[in-house]
Design an enzyme around this catalytic site. Sequence first.
Site, PDB file in Angstrom:
ATOM      1  CB  SER A 183      -8.177   0.690   5.539  1.00 27.39           C
ATOM      2  OG  SER A 183      -8.885   1.887   5.399  1.00 27.39           O
TER       3      SER A 183
ATOM      4  CB  SER B  94      -8.130   3.638   2.673  1.00 24.32           C
ATOM      5  OG  SER B  94      -7.273   3.048   3.629  1.00 24.32           O
TER       6      SER B  94
ATOM      7  CE  LYS C 140      -3.928   1.919   2.617  1.00 23.56           C
ATOM      8  NZ  LYS C 140      -4.789   1.732   3.811  1.00 23.56           N
TER       9      LYS C 140
HETATM   10  N1  GLN Z   1     -12.970   4.230   6.371  1.00 23.81           N
HETATM   11  C1  GLN Z   1     -12.277   4.533   7.591  1.00 23.81           C
HETATM   12  C2  GLN Z   1     -11.822   5.962   7.594  1.00 23.81           C
HETATM   13  O1  GLN Z   1     -12.014   6.598   6.630  1.00 23.81           O
HETATM   14  C3  GLN Z   1     -11.125   3.608   7.795  1.00 23.81           C
HETATM   15  C4  GLN Z   1      -9.902   3.969   7.092  1.00 23.81           C
HETATM   16  C5  GLN Z   1      -8.725   3.102   7.400  1.00 23.81           C
HETATM   17  O2  GLN Z   1      -8.862   2.048   8.020  1.00 23.81           O
HETATM   18  N2  GLN Z   1      -7.550   3.592   7.029  1.00 23.81           N
HETATM   19  O3  GLN Z   1     -11.295   6.447   8.526  1.00 23.81           O
END
Ligand code: GLN
Length: 484
Positions: A182, A158, A83
């Site tokens: 994410s 994400s 990532k």
């Molecule tokens: N969707 C969640 C957020 O926007 C989780 C994001 C993540 O785990 N990096 O914070």
Amino acid sequence: MVNLCSLTAEQVVEGVKNNHFSAVEYISQILERIEKIESQINAFTIVDANGALKKALSIDKKIRDGEDEKKIGSLAGVAVGIKDNICTKGLKTTCASKILEDYVSPYDATVVKKLKESGAIIVGKLNLDEFAMGSTTEFSRYGATHNPWNINYVAGGSSGGSAASVAALECTVSIGSDTGGSVRCPASFCSVVGLKPTYGRVSRFGLISYANSLEQIGPMGKTVADTVMVMNSIAGMDDNDQTTLNNGAPKYTTQSKRNIRIGLVKELVEGIEPEVSKCIYSAMDVFSKSDCKCEETSMKSVEFALASYYTIAMAEASSNLARYDNIRYGFESNPDSYEWNAYFAKIRSNFGEEVKRRIITGTYVLSSEYYGKYYLKAQKVRTMLKQELSALYKIYDILIAPTMPVLPFKFGEKIDDPLKMYMIDIDTVVANLTGIPAISVPAGFSKGLPIGLQIMADELQEQTLFETASLFESTANVQRSPKL
Ligand code: GLN
């Protein structure tokens, strides 16, 4: 010749070590696959074809020279994607943000270093929502990642690139980060396995922080066994990350045991899309038929989890992202011709809308006037959740829930309504707030779109998690790869 891209990591290592095919042959097929399909998926921010081929050559040489097993490594030859918020020496780390568009880290994150030492081949960096803030990968500067099961649908986020690349056979395994779901959200949307380990089990050194008290780096793969292999490479204490746990990480396995006591958290299934809840209840039957004791249970404080998560995540984000002032790193410009505030404002206008929204909200909840009303309260919810969970784990070995309350959806459906977007994290944030490990495993399909089952264990009980997940995987037998 067999399609080497469809192999699991276990099969790749086996094949490379026993000379069934060379690492170069396999990596060449992976690179061809990327070339062929990437324009439809957009999983990568950067592909490092030369670096990958060079590493494959060196693995093949080690094997030809009969080097020691240990030196060849437990992940010999395996194509892994990282990532793009995890630092890689010599390759850009952009966080899919304009503000870091040319940033090249001078060091490798600990997980990257460990993967390289295990013989894995880094094929490139993977797409994400800017600074990992989002649930669809639509907030990436490089455009959204498409779901390999239906390219008109989001891949989740994400770590959308991490999940889509594995599902589309562009990588054999991948690495994501999970602050509030994410890793698990895109794993669920793309029908791959994705793990968020116990907080402190995997080093965060070299992960660009979004909300550091919540996040962990975690593996994704086609099978539970593949995530186990990656965990055995990356888990463990690290002097560079003071939050890593100093008890040694065990060697995990997938041997499945029976008679697991399982509780389905009913508050996490209530009010979700009916197709998803139907699939989760049939998962319960799968366990019951495998001699596990499985029943519904209740966890009252999950009602406050989402609000607590977003308060804490935004507060930490506002502090972590304060460093992007274009002075220590950033792109070129000429600060001398500006008054300081004007310069700072100009530079920070390079953040995307969602990141700005979170910095502003986070600053607000931390302000002296509202700290008690929001931030402190959110922390109290965290304690409440932990207490409720520890009581539940006296009764159950495992808790289950959907990973996502919805099926993957079309692009643009939630992007203009932040609350709608935040709401779909309802099932994943509990694990981040409490630090427990949680894994998403493919559980079925509805309308051709994947559904993930979330399995959660008590702190440091990754072994039980893997056993339960592989029991489910072998019994439920869900289809693996889309026809692309
Ligand atoms: N969707 C969640 C957020 O926007 C989780 C994001 C993540 O785990 N990096 O914070």
